[in-house]
Design a protein around this motif. Sequence first.
Motif, mmCIF file in Angstrom:
data_model
loop_
_atom_site.group_PDB
_atom_site.id
_atom_site.type_symbol
_atom_site.label_atom_id
_atom_site.label_comp_id
_atom_site.label_asym_id
_atom_site.label_seq_id
_atom_site.Cartn_x
_atom_site.Cartn_y
_atom_site.Cartn_z
ATOM 1 N N ARG A 1 0.832 -1.215 0.000
ATOM 2 C CA ARG A 1 0.000 0.000 0.000
ATOM 3 C C ARG A 1 0.865 1.264 0.000
ATOM 4 O O ARG A 1 0.490 2.274 -0.602
ATOM 5 N N ALA A 2 2.012 1.207 0.664
ATOM 6 C CA ALA A 2 2.915 2.374 0.670
ATOM 7 C C ALA A 2 3.474 2.605 -0.734
ATOM 8 O O ALA A 2 3.533 3.751 -1.210
ATOM 9 N N LEU A 3 3.865 1.524 -1.397
ATOM 10 C CA LEU A 3 4.357 1.651 -2.777
ATOM 11 C C LEU A 3 3.248 2.181 -3.682
ATOM 12 O O LEU A 3 3.470 3.028 -4.558
ATOM 13 N N GLU A 4 2.040 1.685 -3.446
ATOM 14 C CA GLU A 4 0.900 2.073 -4.284
ATOM 15 C C GLU A 4 0.560 3.551 -4.120
ATOM 16 O O GLU A 4 0.303 4.257 -5.097
ATOM 17 N N LYS A 5 0.595 4.006 -2.884
ATOM 18 C CA LYS A 5 0.267 5.409 -2.618
ATOM 19 C C LYS A 5 1.213 6.327 -3.404
ATOM 20 O O LYS A 5 0.785 7.297 -4.040
ATOM 21 N N GLU A 6 2.494 5.982 -3.389
ATOM 22 C CA GLU A 6 3.488 6.790 -4.102
ATOM 23 C C GLU A 6 3.294 6.661 -5.625
ATOM 24 O O GLU A 6 3.401 7.649 -6.359
ATOM 25 N N ALA A 7 2.992 5.460 -6.077
ATOM 26 C CA ALA A 7 2.779 5.251 -7.524
ATOM 27 C C ALA A 7 1.582 6.060 -8.019
ATOM 28 O O ALA A 7 1.623 6.648 -9.105
ATOM 29 N N VAL A 8 0.517 6.112 -7.224
ATOM 30 C CA VAL A 8 -0.670 6.866 -7.630
ATOM 31 C C VAL A 8 -0.368 8.358 -7.625
ATOM 32 O O VAL A 8 -0.704 9.075 -8.572
ATOM 33 N N ARG A 9 0.282 8.842 -6.583
ATOM 34 C CA ARG A 9 0.613 10.264 -6.498
ATOM 35 C C ARG A 9 1.432 10.677 -7.723
ATOM 36 O O ARG A 9 1.156 11.690 -8.380
ATOM 37 N N SER A 10 2.414 9.858 -8.044
ATOM 38 C CA SER A 10 3.294 10.167 -9.166
ATOM 39 C C SER A 10 2.548 10.113 -10.506
ATOM 40 O O SER A 10 2.717 10.993 -11.361
ATOM 41 N N ALA A 11 1.687 9.128 -10.684
ATOM 42 C CA ALA A 11 0.949 9.010 -11.958
ATOM 43 C C ALA A 11 -0.079 10.129 -12.114
ATOM 44 O O ALA A 11 -0.286 10.638 -13.218
ATOM 45 N N LEU A 12 -0.722 10.529 -11.020
ATOM 46 C CA LEU A 12 -1.708 11.624 -11.111
ATOM 47 C C LEU A 12 -1.034 12.929 -11.517
ATOM 48 O O LEU A 12 -1.629 13.767 -12.189
ATOM 49 N N ALA A 13 0.223 13.074 -11.140
ATOM 50 C CA ALA A 13 0.942 14.313 -11.468
ATOM 51 C C ALA A 13 1.645 14.214 -12.818
ATOM 52 O O ALA A 13 2.011 15.245 -13.391
ATOM 53 N N GLY A 14 1.822 13.002 -13.333
ATOM 54 C CA GLY A 14 2.694 12.843 -14.487
ATOM 55 C C GLY A 14 2.082 12.184 -15.709
ATOM 56 O O GLY A 14 2.810 11.800 -16.631
ATOM 57 N N HIS A 15 0.747 12.025 -15.729
ATOM 58 C CA HIS A 15 0.129 11.364 -16.876
ATOM 59 C C HIS A 15 -1.130 12.117 -17.270
ATOM 60 O O HIS A 15 -1.994 12.359 -16.421
ATOM 61 N N ASP A 16 -1.260 12.464 -18.549
ATOM 62 C CA ASP A 16 -2.453 13.225 -18.949
ATOM 63 C C ASP A 16 -3.414 12.415 -19.818
ATOM 64 O O ASP A 16 -4.301 12.968 -20.448
ATOM 65 N N GLY A 17 -3.257 11.099 -19.847
ATOM 66 C CA GLY A 17 -4.178 10.248 -20.600
ATOM 67 C C GLY A 17 -5.186 9.574 -19.680
ATOM 68 O O GLY A 17 -5.740 10.193 -18.784
ATOM 69 N N VAL A 18 -5.417 8.286 -19.932
ATOM 70 C CA VAL A 18 -6.319 7.490 -19.096
ATOM 71 C C VAL A 18 -5.468 6.753 -18.067
ATOM 72 O O VAL A 18 -4.490 6.103 -18.417
ATOM 73 N N LEU A 19 -5.864 6.859 -16.813
ATOM 74 C CA LEU A 19 -5.096 6.240 -15.728
ATOM 75 C C LEU A 19 -5.978 5.282 -14.947
ATOM 76 O O LEU A 19 -7.027 5.683 -14.423
ATOM 77 N N ALA A 20 -5.566 4.012 -14.860
ATOM 78 C CA ALA A 20 -6.285 3.039 -14.032
ATOM 79 C C ALA A 20 -5.534 2.859 -12.716
ATOM 80 O O ALA A 20 -4.308 2.693 -12.710
ATOM 81 N N LEU A 21 -6.281 2.907 -11.602
ATOM 82 C CA LEU A 21 -5.672 2.685 -10.298
ATOM 83 C C LEU A 21 -5.878 1.234 -9.869
ATOM 84 O O LEU A 21 -6.867 0.608 -10.240
ATOM 85 N N GLY A 22 -4.976 0.717 -9.038
ATOM 86 C CA GLY A 22 -5.176 -0.600 -8.440
ATOM 87 C C GLY A 22 -6.478 -0.611 -7.651
ATOM 88 O O GLY A 22 -6.929 0.432 -7.153
ATOM 89 N N GLY A 23 -7.063 -1.788 -7.522
ATOM 90 C CA GLY A 23 -8.390 -1.913 -6.924
ATOM 91 C C GLY A 23 -8.493 -1.395 -5.494
ATOM 92 O O GLY A 23 -9.564 -0.975 -5.065
ATOM 93 N N GLY A 24 -7.375 -1.424 -4.757
ATOM 94 C CA GLY A 24 -7.423 -1.004 -3.359
ATOM 95 C C GLY A 24 -6.837 0.378 -3.119
ATOM 96 O O GLY A 24 -6.726 0.822 -1.961
ATOM 97 N N ALA A 25 -6.484 1.080 -4.175
ATOM 98 C CA ALA A 25 -5.816 2.381 -4.011
ATOM 99 C C ALA A 25 -6.682 3.374 -3.236
ATOM 100 O O ALA A 25 -6.162 4.200 -2.481
ATOM 101 N N ILE A 26 -8.006 3.250 -3.387
ATOM 102 C CA ILE A 26 -8.918 4.211 -2.747
ATOM 103 C C ILE A 26 -9.023 4.009 -1.227
ATOM 104 O O ILE A 26 -9.698 4.768 -0.547
ATOM 105 N N LEU A 27 -8.370 2.958 -0.701
ATOM 106 C CA LEU A 27 -8.368 2.751 0.753
ATOM 107 C C LEU A 27 -7.592 3.854 1.457
ATOM 108 O O LEU A 27 -7.809 4.135 2.634
ATOM 109 N N ASP A 28 -6.664 4.485 0.751
ATOM 110 C CA ASP A 28 -5.798 5.486 1.367
ATOM 111 C C ASP A 28 -6.471 6.872 1.370
ATOM 112 O O ASP A 28 -6.838 7.384 0.305
ATOM 113 N N PRO A 29 -6.628 7.483 2.555
ATOM 114 C CA PRO A 29 -7.326 8.775 2.615
ATOM 115 C C PRO A 29 -6.612 9.881 1.835
ATOM 116 O O PRO A 29 -7.279 10.748 1.247
ATOM 117 N N ASP A 30 -5.287 9.871 1.818
ATOM 118 C CA ASP A 30 -4.559 10.904 1.055
ATOM 119 C C ASP A 30 -4.804 10.727 -0.440
ATOM 120 O O ASP A 30 -4.934 11.703 -1.177
#
Length: 172
Positions: A60-89
């Motif tokens: 989950r720690a790796l995932e949180k960082e991967a999502v943060r980085s992809a949200l800031a660095g990708h302007d196309g379609v982004l799929a998140l891992g199924g449990g990424a939304i568990l993290d409040p940040d």
Amino acid sequence: MTGAPLIVLVGPMGVGKSTVGQLLAERLGTGYRDTDEDIVTAQGRAIADIFVDEGEAAFRALEKEAVRSALAGHDGVLALGGGAILDPDTRALLAGQRVVYLSMDVEEAVRRTGLNAARPLLAVNPRKQWRELMEARRHLYEEVATVVVATDGRTPEEVTQAALDAVELKDV
Ligand SMILES: Nc1ncnc2c1ncn2[C@@H]1O[C@H](COP(=O)(O)OP(=O)(O)OP(=O)(O)O)[C@@H](O)[C@H]1O
Ligand SMILES: O=C(O)C1=C[C@@H](O)[C@@H](O)[C@H](O)C1
Ligand SMILES: [Mg+2]
């Protein structure tokens, strides 16, 4: 590429994020990215191996960082891992994004994923685990979603069209 993604896809394992995400990217003439794939590439290991070797919290720690980085660095379609939304940040970062929640009922979930060792959260009694997983997460998917697109009984092409209609983006 920088800037916010055109569409962020959330939803449980096997709901069709990769399939629909790639179709959406084609229709919109943009790129597709997947945070699970980013983690596997960066770690050089399968997600199931990260769960077994280091546990879910480390994943989950790796995932949180991967999502943060992809949200800031990708302007196309982004799929998140199924449990990424568990993290409040992560949920806070998704506020203001165009988020499509792909949903399915439990029977459809069991049919699509079955018994699959590559899905560590469904290793034993998948139907019961699906029910518990969705009871715990449904409200979180709904909380981050701009729109909800049901996938039950729809082909990937139909889901893609429904998502485009729902977010009112025209393909090019
Ligand atoms: N609308 C659909 N109807 C029926 N089957 C589908 C549909 N969308 C995807 N599938 C099938 O369901 C399976 C899971 O799809 P996919 O890999 O796209 O889901 P995912 O949400 O990306 O899952 P993961 O958790 O592995 O990332 C695949 O076998 C795919 O072909
Ligand atoms: O729903 C989940 O918690 C997960 C979904 C997958 O996308 C992977 O991120 C991993 O298997 C965990
Ligand atoms: Mg996928």
